[in-house]
Design an enzyme around this catalytic site. Structure first.
Site, short mmCIF file in Angstrom:
data_model
loop_
_atom_site.label_atom_id
_atom_site.label_comp_id
_atom_site.label_asym_id
_atom_site.label_seq_id
_atom_site.Cartn_x
_atom_site.Cartn_y
_atom_site.Cartn_z
N GLY A 250 0.79 -1.23 0.00
CA GLY A 250 0.00 0.00 0.00
C GLY A 250 0.82 1.27 0.00
O GLY A 250 0.26 2.37 0.14
N ASP A 251 2.13 1.16 -0.19
CA ASP A 251 2.99 2.34 -0.13
C ASP A 251 2.75 3.24 -1.35
O ASP A 251 2.91 2.81 -2.50
CB ASP A 251 4.46 1.90 -0.09
N VAL A 252 2.38 4.48 -1.10
CA VAL A 252 2.04 5.42 -2.17
C VAL A 252 3.26 5.73 -3.04
O VAL A 252 3.17 5.81 -4.27
CB VAL A 252 1.44 6.72 -1.59
#
Length: 299
Positions: A250-252
């Site tokens: 989920g790391d942008v």
């Protein structure tokens, strides 16, 4: 002034590592001047101010404050620095594996010798994992700076201040309001203080996680702690525990970098991220770290 020489692995590029360390001017735990890293750390209740430079395949570590340390603490200092630069990783294996992947191959060529910069201090890694959730990187660094300057120990050298990350003993005793006064949200303040209490009570330790062989077991242990979700768990696994196949899906920053690399109209979906991860799953942590650096490669 005591000097320690640490031999570097065969595959190591100090300039690449420096470029990563220089990524944000709000970093408070070290300073870089003329390609020298200045950092204060604490080993066995002894505060050390270090300068770290590179010379002919060695890191040159100088202890700047007037103090003598024992052979045992010298070994602990060397272990800290070797962990910080992830010297134990065999990058030849990652490169052999990654060059079979069309995304990683050009990154390996451009970033050759870059090592995954670790966070040896377990509580520091967890703090950053909690602070960095769901906010932009600039604000996250500002919160970290306020936390460290307010509650960390300070050393002064040549009229400049150097800070050591706050300990669990200190943070476990402060109030939610004190952190909210530093612009922490109530939830993040509660999470940080709670996890400090858990670590301080020895209910969770770095050694406990290091002794777990199963990545799933490590993740489950971390996400059972209030305030640590899957992203933070994988970030901690990657940066502090040294898990080679952690993947903060989920790391942008990771998603945006992949969007640019693959020329996508929007960020990749969770399903696309899972599919991409299959191409580098044995070395997901290093793949993530190199993809993070992709937007900063000079064209």
């Amino acid at each position: 002034m005591e000097e320690i020489r640490i031999e570097c692995p065969d595959i190591f590029d100090y300039e690449q590592c420096l470029a990563y360390l220089k990524r944000d001017e709000n970093e408070v735990l070290f300073d870089i001047v003329d390609d020298k890293i200045y950092r204060a750390i604490k080993i066995d209740d002894i505060k050390l101010l270090l300068s770290i430079s590179y010379e002919r395949h060695y890191l040159i570590v100088e202890i700047l404050n007037d103090i003598s340390i024992s052979p045992e603490n010298t070994e602990r200092l060397v272990n800290f620095i070797e962990e910080w630069f992830d010297f134990s990783a065999d990058l030849s294996l990652f490169y052999q594996y990654g060059r079979k992947n069309e995304i990683l191959e050009p990154l390996i060529n451009e970033l050759y010798g870059l090592r995954l910069i670790r966070i040896p201090d377990f509580f520091e890694a967890i703090s950053w994992g909690i602070i960095g959730q769901q906010i932009n990187l600039t604000f996250a660094y500002q919160l970290k700076k306020r936390l460290v300057e307010s509650y960390g120990e300070k050393m002064t050298f040549e009229n400049k201040s150097y800070y050591i990350h706050p300990t669990v003993d200190v943070i476990s005793k402060i109030t939610v309001k004190e952190l909210m006064d530093l612009k922490f949200s109530r939830r993040k303040a509660e999470y940080l203080i709670d996890v400090a209490k858990i670590i301080h009570s020895q209910m969770l330790t770095k050694d406990m996680l290091l002794n777990m062989e199963d990545k799933v077991e490590i993740e489950k242990t971390l996400v059972n702690i209030r305030g640590i979700g899957p992203w933070a768990a994988h970030y901690i696994m990657m940066r502090s525990i040294g898990v080679k196949n952690a993947f903060p899906i989920g790391d942008v920053g990771l998603q945006n970098a992949l969007k640019a690399i693959l020329n996508l109209e929007q960020k990749p979906s969770k399903e696309q991220m899972i599919a991409l991860n299959k191409g580098w799953e044995m070395w997901s942590s290093y793949a993530t770290f190199y993809i993070w650096r992709a937007p900063y490669i000079k064209k």
